[in-house]
Design a protein around this motif. Structure first.
Motif, PDB file in Angstrom:
ATOM      1  N   GLY A   1     -38.436  10.905  23.380  1.00  0.00           N
ATOM      2  CA  GLY A   1     -37.736  11.405  22.433  1.00  0.00           C
ATOM      3  C   GLY A   1     -38.575  11.892  21.473  1.00  0.00           C
ATOM      4  O   GLY A   1     -38.057  12.927  21.068  1.00  0.00           O
ATOM      5  N   GLN A   2     -39.817  11.619  21.248  1.00  0.00           N
ATOM      6  CA  GLN A   2     -40.796  12.520  20.639  1.00  0.00           C
ATOM      7  C   GLN A   2     -40.805  13.724  21.453  1.00  0.00           C
ATOM      8  O   GLN A   2     -40.841  15.054  20.781  1.00  0.00           O
ATOM      9  N   GLY A   3     -41.024  13.866  22.651  1.00  0.00           N
ATOM     10  CA  GLY A   3     -40.933  15.075  23.403  1.00  0.00           C
ATOM     11  C   GLY A   3     -39.866  16.144  23.280  1.00  0.00           C
ATOM     12  O   GLY A   3     -39.848  17.338  22.946  1.00  0.00           O
ATOM     13  N   ALA A   4     -38.630  15.502  23.127  1.00  0.00           N
ATOM     14  CA  ALA A   4     -37.454  16.113  22.916  1.00  0.00           C
ATOM     15  C   ALA A   4     -37.362  16.935  21.615  1.00  0.00           C
ATOM     16  O   ALA A   4     -37.122  18.026  21.792  1.00  0.00           O
ATOM     17  N   ILE A   5     -37.685  16.338  20.502  1.00  0.00           N
ATOM     18  CA  ILE A   5     -37.923  17.032  19.246  1.00  0.00           C
ATOM     19  C   ILE A   5     -38.791  17.811  19.106  1.00  0.00           C
ATOM     20  O   ILE A   5     -38.713  19.015  18.562  1.00  0.00           O
ATOM     21  N   THR A   6     -40.157  17.613  19.725  1.00  0.00           N
ATOM     22  CA  THR A   6     -41.132  18.450  20.019  1.00  0.00           C
ATOM     23  C   THR A   6     -40.903  19.605  20.492  1.00  0.00           C
ATOM     24  O   THR A   6     -41.028  20.949  20.063  1.00  0.00           O
ATOM     25  N   TYR A   7     -40.213  19.786  21.707  1.00  0.00           N
ATOM     26  CA  TYR A   7     -39.801  20.767  22.477  1.00  0.00           C
ATOM     27  C   TYR A   7     -38.780  21.786  21.495  1.00  0.00           C
ATOM     28  O   TYR A   7     -38.976  22.940  21.481  1.00  0.00           O
ATOM     29  N   ALA A   8     -38.014  21.010  21.105  1.00  0.00           N
ATOM     30  CA  ALA A   8     -36.700  21.868  20.241  1.00  0.00           C
ATOM     31  C   ALA A   8     -37.645  22.518  18.978  1.00  0.00           C
ATOM     32  O   ALA A   8     -36.978  23.691  18.684  1.00  0.00           O
TER      33      ALA A   8
END
Length: 334
Positions: A174-181
């Motif tokens: 989830g951290q990755g998803a928001i960071t990438y976005a």
């Protein structure tokens, strides 16, 4: 990150894929297209009888030549021969898990099958969804480059994925998803985090992360660097500091906040690590919620109080957000 030539249809690959029954197949002789950095598909295997669930093996330069996998959930009318493309969801897993995590722990295949969209679940290992700092020298492993510069182009070049995409994940995913976005502003229509740390520089959180990552048998400072001396690099990967990049992207995040068990959670001691970690995660999500409000960025925050850092909560939350994500992608419901 914009790969070129995404509209090409590889007919040889279409014939090969249509004949696979279940055993792993080498991609030798199949004209799969490579990602711009040379990442290439080396094998594939159908893992469901209805030929809607496919494992793809990729040799990844970003990961030092390792062979890693992506599991695909393909919509009912998907065909490599089609002239159209499909919106795609990149579904990321948490730490101490792998690309099969979501398929093993949820009914995501059933939920996804109701919509006209592709789902890609790439390997993330314990990579923290970043290109590792390695003392400022960079180099492998480059997990962000794997996900962004290799997986995305390979999906577009070979599996009819469009540029209309979403990212969602649980825990570090989830951290990755928001960071990438946030780092690739407006490249994702929707981004969602289920119990992801969304302020990794909140007081006390770097120490926790260093402890957890050291326990993985890794040099914790190799990931983002030292949280004091290399604070600038941490900020470059901190959703809280990157929040302005989320303008134009629909956002959802959820977490427990109280450190007490929630619906469906096991009956555990108050000092259970799943309860403690969720309370810490919830604190970072509360800060992130305030930051988005300061920036006047629309979002949905489901900070639900009682809940452990585990699948009962994530199964509930992903079913809430999935139809909203599909609507943002304009993915038709069957």
């Amino acid at each position: 990150m914009r790969a070129k030539g995404m509209s090409a249809v590889v007919l040889t690959a279409a014939v090969a894929l249509s004949s696979v029954v279940g055993a792993p197949a080498s991609a030798k002789g199949v004209k799969f297209k490579k990602a711009p950095d040379g990442a290439r598909i080396t094998a594939y295997k159908w893992v469901s009888k209805n030929k809607r669930q496919l494992d793809v093996t990729v040799k990844s330069p970003a990961l030092g030549g390792q062979s890693v996998k992506v599991r695909l959930l393909l919509p009912r009318k998907w065909s490599m021969k089609s002239k159209r493309t499909w919106p795609i969801v990149y579904l990321y897993h948490g730490g101490h898990d792998n690309y099969t995590s979501w398929a093993r722990n949820t009914d995501v295949e059933t939920v996804a099958s109701k919509y006209d969209a592709i789902v890609a679940m790439p390997e993330g290992a314990n990579g923290s969804y970043t290109d590792w700092f390695n003392g400022g020298k960079g180099g492998t492993p480059k997990w962000e480059s794997w996900h962004i510069r290799e997986v995305i182009p390979l999906m577009q070049l070979n599996f009819r994925a469009s540029k209309v995409r979403a990212a969602i994940g649980n825990s570090s995913g989830g951290q990755g998803a928001i960071t990438y976005a946030a780092r690739y502003s407006r490249q994702f229509k929707y981004a969602a985090s289920l119990s992801g740390l969304l302020h990794i520089l909140k007081p006390g959180v770097p120490t926790m992360l260093q402890y957890v990552n050291s326990g993985n048998g890794q040099d914790a400072n190799a990931i983002w660097g030292d949280p004091v001396f290399d604070r600038g690099n941490w900020k470059l990967h901190n959703p809280y500091d990157l929040a302005a990049g989320l303008k134009g992207t629909k956002i959802f995040f959820s977490s427990g906040t109280t450190g007490r068990p929630g619906p469906g959670d096991p009956n555990v001691d108050p000092w259970d690590i799943g309860l403690i970690s969720e309370a810490i995660t919830g604190g970072t999500d509360q800060d992130f919620h305030k930051r988005l409000k300061q920036l006047k960025i629309p979002h949905i925050a489901h900070l639900y109080g009682d809940g452990r850092h585990n699948w009962p909560a994530w199964r509930r939350e992903y079913k809430f957000v999935w139809p909203r994500m599909m609507a943002a992608l304009h993915a038709r419901k069957y």
